[in-house]
Motif scaffolding. Structure first.
Motif: not given
Ligand SMILES: [Zn+2]
Length: 393
Positions: A17-33
Motif C-alpha cells: 500500500r505504501l509503495i502503491r500510494s507513493g508514500e514510500a519509494v525506497t527500502r529506506a523510506d519503508l524502514g522509516r515509515v
C-alpha cells in the motif's frame, strides 16, 4: 510517526500500500515509515517482487555515489475485468492494475433482455479481449449495473425495475469462468467513484447525480462511497416531489422525481403535449430550435430535480455535486434550473462553498470507477496478505 510495536508490525500488504500510494519509494523510506528493521523490509519487499506486484528501478547515476533503488508498484503485474452496464449502452474492458484501460468494446444492448443474455456476452467479450494472456493474470472483476445492488453479495435487488434481473446473484455466475473476487455495484456508484478518483481526488465529499433514462445518485462521503446498510444509499430517484401531478412511478409510489423528471418522463410529457419525440436527441433538437413549450418542460424537470437535490445537499453537505448522464449533458436549461433551486433551497452553510459541475469524464467514469472499486479491494493490505499466505498468485 511513532515506531510500531511487534503487535502492529507492517505486513507485506501494508508495504505494498505504501509503495502503491507513493508514500514510500525506497527500502529506506519503508524502514522509516513503518519502523521495520532492514531484514524485515527486505523480506516483505522480496515477497512482493517475487509475486510480480513490485518492480525495482535504478535511476541514472547522479553525481557520485550509488543511486538508491526505487520500488514501483507493477501495474503490468496483472489485469482486472470491468463492465459498465447502462440501460441501453454497455462498455466492457480489460484494465491494468493501475486502472488504465488496455482494451475495450462498446455494445448497444438492452439490459432488460436479462442476465441469461447479457452475462454470457460479457464473459465471452472478456475472453476475447484477453486474447492470449494467461488467465492467471486476472486478479478480479468489477461491474456496475443499472439496478440497486445488495453490495456485499452482489445481488441485484430492484423489483419492477430491471425486472428480469431481480434477485440475481451475479458473482457466482462470473466466477464459473473467472474464479477471482467479483464486485458488483450500481452504475451510479461506479460513476461517482470514477469521477471522484479521476477529477476530484482531493475532495472527500462529492455527490454524482445521473440524469438519463432514470435518475440516481452516488455519494462519496468522508472519502469513500456511501452504500448504507445494504447498498441502497443514494437512490434519490424515488424521493417524491411536491405537486408532481399524481404520476404513478414504476416503484409503486406517486410523484417520485424519477417518474416526473427523468429522460423517460420528459419524453412522455412532450408526447402528451403533441410533440413528435422518440429519443432524447429529438428533445435536444427542439430545445436548440428554441421551442418554448419544450424549454419550459425541460426547466420544470430541472426544478423538480433541484428540489430533491436541495434536500440531499442539506443532509450530506458535499463540496461538489457532479451532474452526468445524457439528459444532464444535453440540456443547459435543465442544469441551470437545478442550480438555481439547489442554491435557493439548501441551507446557507451547505451551499457556502458548494460547486455544481458537469461530469468531466462522462460515461468513461463508469469503467474507471469499476476498475477502482475492484482494485481497491484486491490490492487492499488484507487481501494481499491473505493471498500471500495462501500462496495463490
Ligand atoms: Zn418511484
Amino acid at each position: 510517526m511513532p515506531r510500531r510495536t511487534a503487535a502492529t508490525l507492517a505486513t507485506s500488504g501494508e508495504v505494498l500500500r505504501l509503495i502503491r500510494s507513493g508514500e514510500a519509494v525506497t527500502r529506506a523510506d519503508l524502514g522509516r515509515v513503518t519502523g521495520l528493521s532492514r531484514p524485515a523490509v527486505q523480506l516483505r519487499v522480496g515477497e512482493l517482487i517475487e509475486r510480480g506486484l513490485v518492480v525495482e528501478r535504478t535511476d541514472a547515476p547522479s553525481t557520485g555515489g550509488r543511486p538508491p533503488v526505487r520500488l514501483e508498484f507493477n501495474a503490468a503485474g496483472g489485469v482486472v475485468l470491468v463492465a459498465a452496464l447502462g440501460a441501453s449502452r454497455t462498455r466492457v474492458a480489460v484494465c491494468d492494475l493501475a486502472g488504465r484501460e488496455l482494451a475495450g468494446r462498446d455494445f448497444a444492448i438492452d439490459v432488460e433482455q436479462g442476465p441469461d443474455v447479457v452475462l454470457p456476452l460479457l464473459l465471452d467479450t472478456w475472453d476475447d479481449l484477453l486474447g492470449e494472456r494467461p488467465r492467471e493474470d486476472v486478479k478480479g472483476v468489477g461491474m456496475g449495473v443499472p439496478a440497486t445492488v445488495e453490495f456485499a453479495r452482489g445481488r441485484t435487488e430492484s423489483v419492477r425495475v430491471m425486472a428480469s434481473w431481480t434477485g440475481v446473484l451475479i458473482p457466482p455466475i462470473v466466477r464459473e469462468r473467472f474464479p477471482v473476487p467479483v464486485l458488483v455495484d450500481n452504475d451510479v456508484n461506479a460513476l461517482a467513484i470514477g469521477e471522484h478518483r479521476g477529477v476530484y481526488p482531493d475532495l472527500d465529499d462529492l455527490m454524482f447525480v445521473k440524469v438519463s433514462t432514470r435518475i440516481g445518485a452516488g455519494v462519496i462521503a468522508g472519502g469513500g462511497i456511501l452504500r448504507g446498510a445494504l447498498g441502497a444509499a443514494g437512490e434519490i430517484g424515488h424521493i417524491p416531489v411536491r405537486d408532481g401531478g399524481g404520476v404513478l412511478c414504476r416503484c409503486g409510489n406517486v410523484d417520485c422525481v424519477d417518474s416526473v423528471a427523468s429522460g423517460t418522463a420528459l419524453l412522455r410529457e412532450l408526447r402528451a403535449a403533441g410533440k413528435d419525440v422518440k429519443t432524447i436527441a429529438d428533445v435536444t433538437a427542439l430545445v436548440r430550435a428554441g421551442d418554448a413549450e419544450t424549454m419550459a418542460t425541460v426547466r420544470e424537470a430541472g426544478r423538480r430535480i433541484g428540489e430533491v437535490l436541495a434536500g440531499a445537499v442539506n443532509i450530506l453537505n458535499p463540496s461538489v455535486v457532479v451532474l452526468g448522464g445524457d439528459v444532464a449533458e444535453a440540456f443547459g436549461p435543465l442544469v441551470s434550473s437545478i442550480r438555481e433551486v439547489v442554491y435557493r433551497r439548501s441551507t446557507a452553510l451547505a451551499t457556502r462553498r458548494l460547486r455544481i459541475e458537469p461530469s468531466r469524464l462522462g460515461a468513461g467514469a463508469g469503467i474507471s470507477g469499476c476498475a477502482v472499486m475492484v482494485l481497491d479491494s484486491v490490492l487492499s493490505p488484507e487481501a494481499v496478505d491473505e493471498s500471500l499466505a495462501l500462496g495463490t498468485p
